[in-house]
Design an enzyme around this catalytic site. Structure first.
Site, PDB file in Angstrom:
ATOM      1  N   LYS A  35      33.586  32.935  49.861  1.00 32.13           N
ATOM      2  CA  LYS A  35      32.225  33.473  49.910  1.00 32.13           C
ATOM      3  C   LYS A  35      31.328  32.666  50.842  1.00 32.13           C
ATOM      4  O   LYS A  35      30.641  33.223  51.690  1.00 32.13           O
ATOM      5  CB  LYS A  35      31.621  33.483  48.503  1.00 32.13           C
ATOM      6  CG  LYS A  35      32.448  34.169  47.431  1.00 32.13           C
ATOM      7  CD  LYS A  35      32.631  35.647  47.698  1.00 32.13           C
ATOM      8  CE  LYS A  35      33.155  36.393  46.487  1.00 32.13           C
ATOM      9  NZ  LYS A  35      34.470  35.968  46.024  1.00 32.13           N
ATOM     10  N   TRP A  92      34.590  36.105  35.195  1.00 24.61           N
ATOM     11  CA  TRP A  92      35.425  36.732  36.229  1.00 24.61           C
ATOM     12  C   TRP A  92      36.705  37.197  35.548  1.00 24.61           C
ATOM     13  O   TRP A  92      37.397  36.408  34.890  1.00 24.61           O
ATOM     14  CB  TRP A  92      35.703  35.694  37.314  1.00 24.61           C
ATOM     15  CG  TRP A  92      36.618  36.105  38.411  1.00 24.61           C
ATOM     16  CD1 TRP A  92      36.591  37.257  39.139  1.00 24.61           C
ATOM     17  CD2 TRP A  92      37.708  35.331  38.935  1.00 24.61           C
ATOM     18  NE1 TRP A  92      37.590  37.255  40.090  1.00 24.61           N
ATOM     19  CE2 TRP A  92      38.294  36.074  39.983  1.00 24.61           C
ATOM     20  CE3 TRP A  92      38.242  34.076  38.640  1.00 24.61           C
ATOM     21  CZ2 TRP A  92      39.380  35.619  40.723  1.00 24.61           C
ATOM     22  CZ3 TRP A  92      39.314  33.616  39.366  1.00 24.61           C
ATOM     23  CH2 TRP A  92      39.877  34.376  40.401  1.00 24.61           C
ATOM     24  N   ASP A 146      35.026  26.132  37.997  1.00 28.63           N
ATOM     25  CA  ASP A 146      35.402  27.128  39.001  1.00 28.63           C
ATOM     26  C   ASP A 146      34.209  27.355  39.919  1.00 28.63           C
ATOM     27  O   ASP A 146      33.265  28.070  39.565  1.00 28.63           O
ATOM     28  CB  ASP A 146      35.821  28.433  38.326  1.00 28.63           C
ATOM     29  CG  ASP A 146      36.287  29.480  39.339  1.00 28.63           C
ATOM     30  OD1 ASP A 146      36.448  29.132  40.531  1.00 28.63           O
ATOM     31  OD2 ASP A 146      36.493  30.636  38.933  1.00 28.63           O
TER      32      ASP A 146
END
Length: 416
Positions: free
Chosen positions: A263, A132, A215
């Protein structure tokens, strides 16, 4: 000394994801396709409010609640539920896990990086290549003195996970170096280690005494099973920290877990997340926890309220929790179906190369293997928008456009 003026600062480009969305929004082409932004869309490619979230909003509407400040550490009930979701209700009771509420996953990552820079003081931070894109900026901003080392993660020629390259890179780590890991639905590649590979990764990290930052942005969204998607984190915790004893002669020096609810609950704009601090001993966790609190006070003072109430309402009610479980399955199954449809369309039109990797990957994204030039042609000629590294957000596909996208991909592949 020369006098500083603001005019000396150069104009910086907008972050790629946001610039891409802006370009898509400005495009008047009727059949344009947005495969850039990492947000879930339903079959009609519209924003989807999870039924469990909508039901929780109704519950909250009828409570006539106030809008007072939260404590610095956030909503306690939310923190408890977030910890249980990540670690399981049993493990979550252990006193060496401390939780604070954060401004989504980005805030959790930023707080983790700040904490490490201030108190762990690593020489290096190991970040997957690719990752990311915000990981790089977060660590550069929080710890400019920390060297960012990229560990191989993606084998471009085989379009697969580079396990051997990752292990070799981590073997070069020094005690207290930080390693950032994706527990599931690796962004952007969609390739995850197997459980046996995770065990080897854990062995190296424990032996080298590295500090772990997980993460977790897709728990439940990746496979449809929140417990399966948390397997790697729970394995690391149980292996190194679960006994609350000195039985581990060389455990990692500690662990931080960044948890996002953007999400898997569809709460993108509510910016809800958590950061879990794990210490080898419960006593050691207390001091570190107070330093996290001090950092939060300096940066945001206290976190936001509404999204935390939504998550807590869902996870505190058995029926709403069950509905949420169905909601994440709905999202995961749609993405899996889109993967199969895209691969089938590509193979039907006899595109060059092997595209089986699309179905081998998991989560919201596909790391297509397309070059930057091919991605540019997709945008300029076909009005299909995706990141320059070839990452495709699959939620932008549906039955109506998947054939068009497949033909466009064939065009850019054949064009080179």
């Amino acid at each position: 000394m020369a006098q500083f003026t603001l005019e000396e600062l150069p104009v910086l480009p907008l972050a790629e994801t946001f610039a891409l969305t802006a370009a898509y929004n400005a495009d008047s082409f009727p059949d344009k396709v947005n495969l850039g932004q990492g947000v879930y869309r339903d079959e009609a490619c519209r924003p989807w409010v999870l039924p469990s979230v909508r039901a929780a909003e109704e519950v909250l509407h009828n409570q006539n609640a106030n809008h007072e400040y939260l404590p610095i550490t956030g909503d306690k009930q939310f923190n408890d539920k977030a910890r249980e979701l990540m670690f399981s209700p049993k493990l979550a009771k252990n006193p060496n896990i401390r939780t604070v509420q954060t401004v989504a996953g980005t805030g959790a990552n930023n707080l983790a990086a700040l904490f490490c820079a201030h108190h762990i003081k690593p020489k290096n931070v190991f970040i997957s290549d690719p990752t990311w894109d915000n990981h790089y900026l977060i660590w550069k901003t929080a710890g400019p003195e920390i060297t960012q080392k990229l560990y191989p993660y993606y084998n471009a020629s085989a379009r697969s996970f580079d396990f051997d390259g990752m292990i070799a890179a981590l073997e070069a780590g020094e005690e207290n170096d930080v390693v950032v890991l994706h527990p599931c639905a690796h962004n952007p590649t969609g390739f995850d280690p197997s459980q046996e590979q995770w065990k080897k990764i854990a062995e190296v990290i424990g032996r080298k005494r590295l500090f772990v930052v997980f993460d977790s942005a897709y728990q439940g969204f990746a496979s449809g099973d929140p417990d399966a998607d948390a397997w790697a984190i729970r394995y690391f915790y149980s292996t190194f920290f679960g006994a609350l004893s000195d039985s581990q002669t060389n455990p990692p020096t500690g662990m931080l877990v960044c948890q996002s609810f953007s999400k898997n609950f569809g709460l993108y704009g509510e910016r809800i997340g958590a950061l879990h601090l794990i210490s080898p001993q419960s006593v050691a966790a207390e001091g570190a926890y107070t330093h996290l609190i001090r950092l939060i006070r300096a940066v945001i003072s206290c976190p936001s309220l509404f999204g935390a109430r939504v998550v807590n309402t869902i996870l505190s009610d058995a029926d709403l929790t069950a509905q949420w479980g169905e909601d994440v399955k709905t999202m995961a199954l749609r993405i899996q179906g889109v993967r199969a449809s895209l691969r089938a369309e590509l193979e039907k039109i006899n595109i060059k190369g092997d595209w089986s990797h699309i179905e081998q990957q998991i989560g919201m994204f596909s790391y297509t293997g397309l070059s930057k030039a091919q991605v540019e042609r997709l945008k300029d000629v076909h009005h299909i928008y995706m990141l320059g590294n070839g990452r495709m957000s699959l939620s932008g596909l549906n039955e109506s456009n998947v054939g068009y996208v497949a033909r466009a991909i064939k065009d850019v592949v054949d064009h080179e």
